[in-house]
Scaffold this motif. Structure first.
Motif, PDB file in Angstrom:
ATOM      1  N   THR A 180       0.956  -0.760   0.134  1.00  0.00           N
ATOM      2  CA  THR A 180      -0.053  -0.153   0.359  1.00  0.00           C
ATOM      3  C   THR A 180       1.067   1.341   0.034  1.00  0.00           C
ATOM      4  OG1 THR A 180      -0.509  -0.353   2.803  1.00  0.00           O
ATOM      5  CG2 THR A 180      -1.939  -1.102   1.265  1.00  0.00           C
ATOM      6  N   ASP A 217       8.044   5.659  -0.909  1.00  0.00           N
ATOM      7  CA  ASP A 217       7.136   6.521  -2.407  1.00  0.00           C
ATOM      8  C   ASP A 217       7.188   7.748  -2.875  1.00  0.00           C
ATOM      9  OD1 ASP A 217       3.746   6.978  -2.125  1.00  0.00           O
ATOM     10  OD2 ASP A 217       5.119   5.965  -0.692  1.00  0.00           O
ATOM     11  N   ARG A 236       4.865  -2.676 -11.282  1.00  0.00           N
ATOM     12  CA  ARG A 236       3.869  -1.722 -10.947  1.00  0.00           C
ATOM     13  C   ARG A 236       3.139  -1.572  -9.921  1.00  0.00           C
ATOM     14  NH1 ARG A 236       3.743   2.408 -14.557  1.00  0.00           N
ATOM     15  NH2 ARG A 236       1.168   2.922 -14.402  1.00  0.00           N
ATOM     16  N   ASN A 237       2.877  -1.493  -8.922  1.00  0.00           N
ATOM     17  CA  ASN A 237       1.571  -1.991  -7.947  1.00  0.00           C
ATOM     18  C   ASN A 237       1.226  -3.427  -8.408  1.00  0.00           C
ATOM     19  OD1 ASN A 237       1.190   0.608  -7.377  1.00  0.00           O
ATOM     20  ND2 ASN A 237       0.108   1.566  -8.796  1.00  0.00           N
TER      21      ASN A 237
END
Lengths: 348, 348, 512
Positions: A347, C437, C218-219
């Protein structure tokens, strides 16, 4: 804000160990009531004191409740205090010796209590200093003071089981106020005091903090050492109080048996109450419930006509049952936690 | 583009004890053996001191008696070594001895042949060990709590069997196991003796040492004690090993019960109270780190003999009040823990 | 170029955790004899994918094919049985055992009398020899080795196991240049022997140096598989972060030395502070309202110096003055009382208290400062935590949530909130942006500049020199436990000039 549904709340409740402890108490009382419908009856005796099984249970639970409270705080820091049983016998030995030498007045009772608590506080402080400043493991440290402490009690009484008489003392241990046993009222008062102490101050949060992560706590400026000394001193003093009352009820200290292995009961009460032995989050109310459960169990076993020496087997059944109950929930949670572990990545 | 350059930290200068250890290491001494070596030296010093101060210590009869009388205790300590080396703990062994020996004596009394009774006694130990292991390994219960439950269960069951001392029949072949044999008939009862129990203890020690040093299982025990998660990630059989150590500890408690009962000829439900803690103390004195990973079986033997010899010397002295015994035990334990602390580097 | 069939093929791997899809239909193919790099920002799903491949996690969908056979892994042991060995970032060995035993654990040579120790040490030496570690005494305790060498020991386990697939999860993060070179030589050697190596690293230069192919995530989604010469750096970065790399640079304009009165009394003045093995006697001045950057390699003394200023480690020598008065910073608690805060680079072990709530983590330092008797009123706690959440956009915005359940970036924000709640005069931030991030990074950089504008003195430490250059007014350059230069920031100061300084000091030393 998130809305919590009733079902979630019930679920949360069911996973609280404290609730299972209460359930176990109710089940035990129910079993006893089935056998004797008048089991839960409480009578007002001619002497003005209440008598009955529930009163007995409360009286039995009192000393255990006291040491379980101190134990909860120690366990929350990630430690363990095996020496509380020895603190009890020291408290008992010191007070009995003082009373024997004293004049039987209230003053000498207070003096005896004071000195007993002072010495057990010192015992706790020794534990605290060894753990906090010397850096020894709590298990070993308190094993040493447990062995040495009982020896010390024997030295104090020269190996004898000292008896004494003091009315004030006897009243505290055996008397009643408005029918309720004084000793349980004192235990309740101590519970309230300890709860107030840890929750209206920041003591509780800071203890949990060092129990969860000592290094990070230090970096946040938390003084781990003084907290550790504090919890071991509290545990020692509460052990002393419990010891004074445990001996006060018979006005004799049995240096070989007073408080013997009671530290294990206290640890059991703490764990039943939902405080993990690894430290961190703790529940004082849970420990109190745990102490009541153990006392109820003790009385139940005797009531059902089993030898009191066999009580431990029933404790084992309760521990295993509770562990398995919790373990089912724990395991479910664990599997969730294990899956949740990488969340900081997913997350981010 | 981001420029990133990394380099490892330089190690700060270590404190004195770390440097002392470095010196030892350079001289080719494996520092892991230091605490055990120190225990051996202490044992030797105690023997010499005893001989000088009281006489008749360094002689065949005294030494044989020391070994014969502590054979059960050595077996117990060896069993606990497995558990402690893997970073666990087993509080149940003392109570397991109680239930196993009471059951064994009663079975013999009921006419069971000796070998069958012995098998049953050992089997009882195995059963309790297995139960602890299953609780720890499959239900995620903390070792302290799981083995505490088994301790309560064993003690309670022993009390249910009998609360009075049970005697082996005088003509029972069971007693032969405890009968001392004269190996060398020395002058003035200075005989070199052994007993079947002692032989069992020696076999247990030798087998345990081989298993720990020369089998994958044994090395897995050490690896788990060093870092359980690393051991698991290295693909070692962690779950199986963790279960096995409790089975071993329980089984050896059963063996210890056989040896003890044979020597004494009686069994009682209160036998072995607190032995688990004394045995833990022996293991720690022998140089095994309570957090696991470091230590040797031979150390546990030495630790058990140190405690056994201490009792002998106190008896010989006569001037030391018996109530001091536990204080001295605590003191010895304390000294060794401090020594270990100096030797074993703390984790970064 | 695909003559060889893949040794490992993962197809459509999906792993779902409560509330979140960690991996969503990810593919990965490893060919024998290649170095294959797994690229992605933190949270992209690299670790999850590796754990699926090593049997730590089970996947809900997808299939794993090893050497042409579908495989179901139910633990690390079965992954190893399938020929897959892993070296984790945090070395997973047993420090209580000998080097040789660590190499051979689980694969000990045995005779009828049990483990053959002589042969064990011989085989361990052999395996270490292949990594250029033939001179190690395998009977020594593992704890005598540096972390870097321990990493190589961990790799030697794979050699002993004859692994067909070797997974290296960020193995270079604690190695210096020489050690990296040695590691790469080993990797090339293994590759040439047909081992498939899955490599994870954040260092682009290393990735381009060693990789044959790479897979980008990614993600939790597969972004593509490339041969290394098919994709250039900016394209790769764009794929990883999903937006142009320039965005990050645009967040903060490069800062230049703020005009300052020359004689202004510094807020903090350190004279000759030193700690054995950490930093030689050093002088330092810190002014209110400035951002002072510490630039240097890991181990240069940048963290060590900062820790001295916070009392996290003890001074061996020297004095520290605050507002012109000497102070004794003997512990973090003492530093906090003097309004100094320090955010450690080690967020997990020296930062968050994982089982406490966000609220408790925010108020902890303030509470520790006040002592346990004077509890912060509930309403005030509420205010502090709400401020923190709003200011840094902490998500989820739930004060009573366990901090351990938050992402790294949000944990870092909460920690920043903790330190700022104490109303500090001096804020020391050690690698505050590592492993988080891009969005959180920008928030934190903005906070640094905002603090300085309010008159707070900030010490900013980062491995990313660009970041230091962008934020700092002055830059202290450290090398080998000493300050080698203090630069006023300006147009002529760039990460390259700093690197040059460090390299330059090298040549000077050699000349001397």
């Amino acid at each position: 804000m998130t809305a919590t549904t009733t079902r979630e709340r019930l679920g949360a409740l069911a996973s609280t160990p404290l609730v299972w402890g209460l359930v176990a108490i109710v089940v035990l009382l129910a079993i006893n009531s089935l056998r004797d419908p008048g089991y839960l009856g409480v009578e007002l005796a001619a002497s003005g004191r209440l008598t009955g099984n529930p009163i007995d249970i409360l009286r039995t639970a009192a000393p255990l409740l006291m040491i379980a409270l101190g134990m909860t705080l120690v366990v929350a820091t990630g430690g363990i205090d095996l020496s509380v049983g020895s603190a009890m016998v020291i408290g008992g030995a010191v007070s009995m010796e003082m009373l024997q030498a004293g004049d039987g007045s209230v003053g000498s009772a207070m003096a005896a209590l004071g000195v007993a608590l002072l010495i057990t506080a010192v015992l706790g402080a020794i534990n605290g200093v060894l753990v906090a400043f010397v850096g020894l493991q709590p298990f070993i440290t308190t094993l040493v003071t447990m062995l040495a402490g009982r020896g010390l009690a024997k030295v104090i009484t020269e190996g004898q089981n000292t008896s004494a008489s003091n009315e004030a003392f006897r009243w505290i241990a055996n008397g009643t106020v408005l029918g309720a046993p004084v000793v349980f009222l004192i235990a309740l008062a101590i519970l309230v005091v300890v709860v107030v102490l840890v929750r209206t101050t920041a003591l509780g949060m800071l203890i949990e903090s060092i129990g969860i992560d000592p290094k990070a706590s230090r970096m946040a400026g938390v003084d781990r050492r003084s907290l550790l000394v504090a919890v071991y001193v509290i545990s020692g003093v509460l052990g002393g109080v419990a010891g004074v009352f445990a001996t006060g009820s018979v006005m004799t200290v049995d240096v070989s048996n007073t408080g013997l292995l009671l530290e294990l009961d206290a640890i059991l009460a703490v764990v039943v109450g939902g405080t993990a032995l690894t430290g961190g989050r703790f529940s004082l109310a849970g420990a109190a419930i745990g102490a009541l459960l153990i006392a109820t169990l003790d009385k139940t076993v005797v009531f059902l006509g089993v030898s009191s020496a066999a009580t431990p087997a029933f404790k084992a059944v309760v521990i295993v049952a509770l562990c398995l109950l919790q373990s089912a929930t724990i395991r479910e949670r664990l599997s969730r936690v294990r899956l949740r572990a990488p969340r900081r990545e997913v997350t981010a | 583009m981001t420029t990133t350059i990394e380099r490892p930290h330089a190690a700060p200068k270590p404190p004195w004890h770390r440097r002392a250890i470095e010196r030892a290491r350079r001289r080719g001494i494996d520092v892991r053996t230091l605490p055990t070596g120190a225990a051996g030296i202490i044992l030797a010093v105690m023997l010499v001191y005893g001989e000088v101060a009281y006489g008749q210590v360094l002689q065949a009869s005294t030494l044989s008696n020391l070994l014969i009388n502590n054979a059960h205790f050595v077996i117990l300590a060896v069993g606990l070594s497995f558990v402690i080396l893997a970073g666990g703990i087993d509080l149940s062994v003392g109570a397991v001895i109680a239930v196993s020996s009471v059951a064994g004596v009663m079975l013999v009394g009921a006419g069971w042949p000796t070998p069958l009774a012995i098998a049953a006694m050992i089997g009882i130990g195995t059963a309790f060990g297995t139960a602890s292991g299953v609780l720890v390994q499959h239900f995620g219960v903390q070792p302290f709590i799981a083995t505490l439950a088994m301790m309560f269960l064993a003690r309670g069951l022993a009390s249910m069997l009998s609360t009075t001392p049970q005697r082996l029949p005088d003509d029972s072949s069971f007693r032969l196991l405890g009968e001392p044999w004269k190996l060398i008939d020395g002058p003035r009862v200075n005989d070199l003796m052994a007993s079947a129990g002692l032989v069992v203890a020696v076999v247990v020690v030798v087998v345990a040492a081989i298993v720990l040093q020369r089998t994958r299982f044994g090395r897995t025990v050490y690896a788990i004690g060093g870092s359980e998660s690393s051991a698991a990630l290295m693909g070692l059989r962690v779950p199986r090993t963790k279960l096995a150590i409790y089975v071993i500890s329980g089984t050896l408690a059963g063996v210890a019960a056989v040896v003890y009962t044979a020597r004494l000829g009686t069994a009682q439900n209160i036998t072995g109270m607190g032995w688990e803690l004394t045995a833990i103390a022996a293991v720690v004195i022998g140089g095994t780190l309570l957090t696991g990973g470091y230590g040797y079986v031979v150390g546990s033997v030495i630790g058990a003999l140190v405690l056994g010899l201490m009792t002998v010397l106190i008896t010989r002295d006569g001037g030391v009040p018996p109530e001091m015994t536990t204080i001295i035990t605590g003191g010895i334990l304390f000294v060794f823990v401090m020594l270990q602390r100096a030797v074993v580097r703390r984790r970064r | 170029m695909e003559p060889r069939p893949p040794i490992v093929e993962m197809r459509g791997i999906t792993i779902e955790f409560p509330g979140v899809k960690a991996l969503d239909g990810v593919d990965l193919r490893l060919l024998p004899g290649e170095v294959h790099t797994l690229m992605g920002e933190n949270g992209a799903g690299k670790s999850t994918l590796i754990k699926a491949l090593t049997g730590v996690y089970r996947f809900q969908e997808g299939e794993l094919i090893v050497a042409g056979e579908p495989v179901r892994l139910d633990g690390t042991a079965s992954a190893q049985a399938a020929g897959i060995s892993t070296v984790y970032q945090e070395v997973n060995l047993c420090e209580n055992l000998s080097i040789g035993e660590n190499v051979m654990l689980g694969q000990e040579p045995r005779t009828r009398l049990g483990i053959d120790w002589r042969r064990l040490h011989a085989r361990a030496s052999e395996a270490l020899e292949a990594l250029g570690l033939g001179d190690l005494d395998t009977r020594q305790s593992l704890s005598t080795l540096s972390l870097a060498v321990q990493q190589l020991v961990a790799i030697s386990r794979a050699i002993v196991a004859n692994a067909k697939v070797l997974i290296l999860d960020e193995p270079t993060s604690s190695l210096d240049a020489n050690e990296v070179a040695r590691l790469f030589a080993v990797m090339r050697d293994l590759r040439d022997r047909g081992v498939a190596i899955l490599f994870v690293s954040h260092f682009l230069e290393q990735v381009y140096e060693i990789s044959d192919r790479l897979t980008v995530l990614r993600n939790g989604r597969h972004q593509g598989e490339f041969a290394i010469d098919e994709i250039d750096r900016s394209a790769l970065i764009s794929l990883m972060i999903g937006k142009d790399a320039d965005t990050l640079d645009a967040i903060a304009q490069k800062r230049e030395a703020a005009p300052r009165e020359v004689d202004a009394e510094p807020l903090l003045r350190a004279r000759g502070i030193a700690r054995r093995g950490a930093i030689v006697p050093t002088d330092l001045e810190l002014h209110a309202g400035e951002v002072l950057g510490f630039a240097g390699l890991l181990g240069s003394g940048r963290t060590e110096l900062a820790r001295l200023l916070y009392g996290a480690d003890r001074l061996d020598a020297g004095t520290i003055e605050l507002h012109g008065r000497p102070v004794a910073l003997t512990s973090p608690a003492a530093a906090l009382r003097h309004r100094i805060v320090f955010s450690s680079e080690n967020r997990r072990d020296e930062g968050i208290i994982r089982d406490l709530t966000v609220r408790e983590n925010v108020v902890l330092a303030v509470q520790a400062k006040r002592g346990w008797l004077r509890r912060i009123a509930t309403s005030q706690q509420r205010t502090l935590v709400d401020d923190c959440i709003a200011r840094f956009d902490v998500r989820p915005a739930q004060p009573e949530r366990r901090i351990g359940t938050l992402s790294g970036g949000n944990q870092q924000k909460v920690l920043l909130g903790r330190w700022l709640a104490t109303d500090p005069e001096i804020v020391i931030l050690d690698e505050p942006t590592r492993g988080i991030d891009v969005g959180a990074k920008a928030d934190i950089q903005a906070a640094v500049l905002e603090l300085a504008s309010r008159g707070v003195a900030v010490i900013f430490i980062s491995s990313e020199l660009d970041e230091v250059v962008r934020l700092s007014d002055r830059i202290v350059v450290l090398k080998d436990h000493a300050v080698i230069a203090t630069l006023e920031n300006g147009p002529d100061v760039t990460s390259e000039t700093i690197v040059a300084r460090i390299a330059d000091a090298d040549t000077q030393e050699e000349a001397a």
